[in-house]
Every structure is written in C-alpha cells, then in structure tokens.
Write a protein that holds these residues in place. Structure first.
Motif, PDB file in Angstrom:
ATOM      1  N   PHE A   1       0.047  -2.752  -4.329  1.00 22.40           N
ATOM      2  CA  PHE A   1      -0.603  -3.976  -3.891  1.00 22.40           C
ATOM      3  C   PHE A   1      -0.506  -4.064  -2.383  1.00 22.40           C
ATOM      4  N   VAL A   2      -1.197  -5.018  -1.801  1.00 22.05           N
ATOM      5  CA  VAL A   2      -1.220  -5.191  -0.348  1.00 22.05           C
ATOM      6  C   VAL A   2      -0.647  -6.563  -0.021  1.00 22.05           C
TER       7      VAL A   2
ATOM      8  N   SER B   1      -6.047  -6.631  -4.677  1.00 21.59           N
ATOM      9  CA  SER B   1      -5.327  -5.439  -4.232  1.00 21.59           C
ATOM     10  C   SER B   1      -4.350  -4.872  -5.253  1.00 21.59           C
TER      11      SER B   1
ATOM     12  N   THR C   1      -0.313  -9.368   2.925  1.00 23.32           N
ATOM     13  CA  THR C   1      -1.035  -9.743   4.136  1.00 23.32           C
ATOM     14  C   THR C   1      -0.478 -11.024   4.726  1.00 23.32           C
TER      15      THR C   1
ATOM     16  N   LYS D   1      -2.560  -9.836  -1.343  1.00 22.75           N
ATOM     17  CA  LYS D   1      -3.992  -9.870  -1.047  1.00 22.75           C
ATOM     18  C   LYS D   1      -4.809  -9.864  -2.340  1.00 22.75           C
TER      19      LYS D   1
ATOM     20  N   GLU E   1      -1.918 -12.279  -7.436  1.00 20.60           N
ATOM     21  CA  GLU E   1      -2.687 -12.219  -6.190  1.00 20.60           C
ATOM     22  C   GLU E   1      -2.820 -13.600  -5.567  1.00 20.60           C
TER      23      GLU E   1
ATOM     24  N   ASP F   1      -2.391  -6.185   7.272  1.00 20.29           N
ATOM     25  CA  ASP F   1      -2.072  -5.871   5.882  1.00 20.29           C
ATOM     26  C   ASP F   1      -1.094  -4.710   5.849  1.00 20.29           C
TER      27      ASP F   1
ATOM     28  N   ALA G   1       0.285  -1.919   2.801  1.00 23.69           N
ATOM     29  CA  ALA G   1       0.268  -1.436   1.417  1.00 23.69           C
ATOM     30  C   ALA G   1       1.704  -1.324   0.914  1.00 23.69           C
TER      31      ALA G   1
END
Length: 167
Positions: A90-91, A80, A93, A77, A113, A98, A100
């Motif tokens: 970070f996330v 993130s 998705t 994401k 990202e 989403d 974590a």
C-alpha cells in the motif's frame, strides 16, 4: 651542600596542599568533561528517535539511510492497497509525497484506504518501506494526534465527510 626546609627538595606543607588541590581539581574537571560528553552523546542519539513518526515528506527530505528503523505516519492512499498472499502493498501519503509500503502479516481490522496509519520498520534499498508492524485508527473519529496535527499544519487533512478546511 646543606638542605633546609625552604629548598625545593622539601616542599612546604602549604605547597603540598596546593598541589593536592590542583590535582583534585584536575580530576573533577576531567570527570566533568567525560560526563558532559556522555550526556551530549546520549541526547544526540535520542534526538532522532524522540519523534513518534515521520511523514513521507520528512523521509524524502532527510534521505533516510536504508535499514534505519523509524515510524512512518500518514494516510493510506485511495486505491493503493494490493494483497499478494501474505504480503500487503500500500502507499502512505501526506498528500505532498507518497511512500510505498510492504507489510507481511495480518493487518488490523480497522486498516483501510483513506484512514490514518502508523507503520514501523525501515526503508529498503529499493525505496520501499518494509513494515514489521502497522497501527490503524481505533474508531470512527480517531487519527493519531501527531498525524492529524502535521496534516492540519500543511492544510491537507480534512475529517471524513467534511468539505471545510481544518481549524
């Protein structure tokens, strides 16, 4: 009392052969049942691990047990990624849900990202995915096929620089 060859105390050769055949058939039947049960258990154990990865939506829907090993796939994401010493948060998705992720160690050079990623690890008690390995795309046009296919099926994935919907 006299015993003759036709009395039950002296079964005929035909009866003895029939009893042996029944006993042999019972042994084969028991062995067959044991083998069938073993195959069923093995296939059941493999059913969940044959998938290369799960998306955040699939993990949320299935309610994975904390500590269960699995692979998480999706996009990193935007905005993130946070580095705290050797730990990177970070996330991931799939643009529907989403999840974590916390990873300790060096990330691949191509990790960034908005790019495809597959992380291997387990979901912790706190709901954060604890990754012990992270795989990132390897060139400008690559995203793991399974990730791209699932995002395309949801109508969410769009290649970089393309505003059109996926084919």
């Amino acid at each position: 009392m006299t015993l003759d060859a036709s009395s039950p105390a002296f079964p005929s050769p035909r009866r003895r052969a029939s009893a042996r055949k029944r006993r042999r058939m019972m042994i084969f039947a028991v062995i067959g049942l044991v083998l069938a049960a073993a195959v069923a258990l093995i296939l059941n154990a493999f059913r969940d691990t044959l998938v290369f990865f799960r998306t955040p939506t699939e993990i949320a829907e299935r309610g994975e047990a904390p500590g269960a090993r699995l692979r998480l796939g999706g996009l990193v994401k935007q905005g993130s990624v946070v580095h705290e010493g050797t730990v990177t948060h970070f996330v991931v998705t799939d643009r529907k849900n989403d999840l974590a992720v916390a990873y300790t160690g060096m990330l691949p050079d191509l990790f960034r990202e908005g790019q495809g990623v597959v992380a291997e690890g387990s979901v912790g008690q706190d709901g954060v995915f604890k990754a012990d390995s992270v795989l990132a795309k390897h060139d400008e046009n690559y995203m793991p096929k399974d990730v791209a296919d699932r995002l395309k099926a949801q109508g969410e994935w769009r290649p970089e620089g393309a505003g059109a919907a996926p084919k």
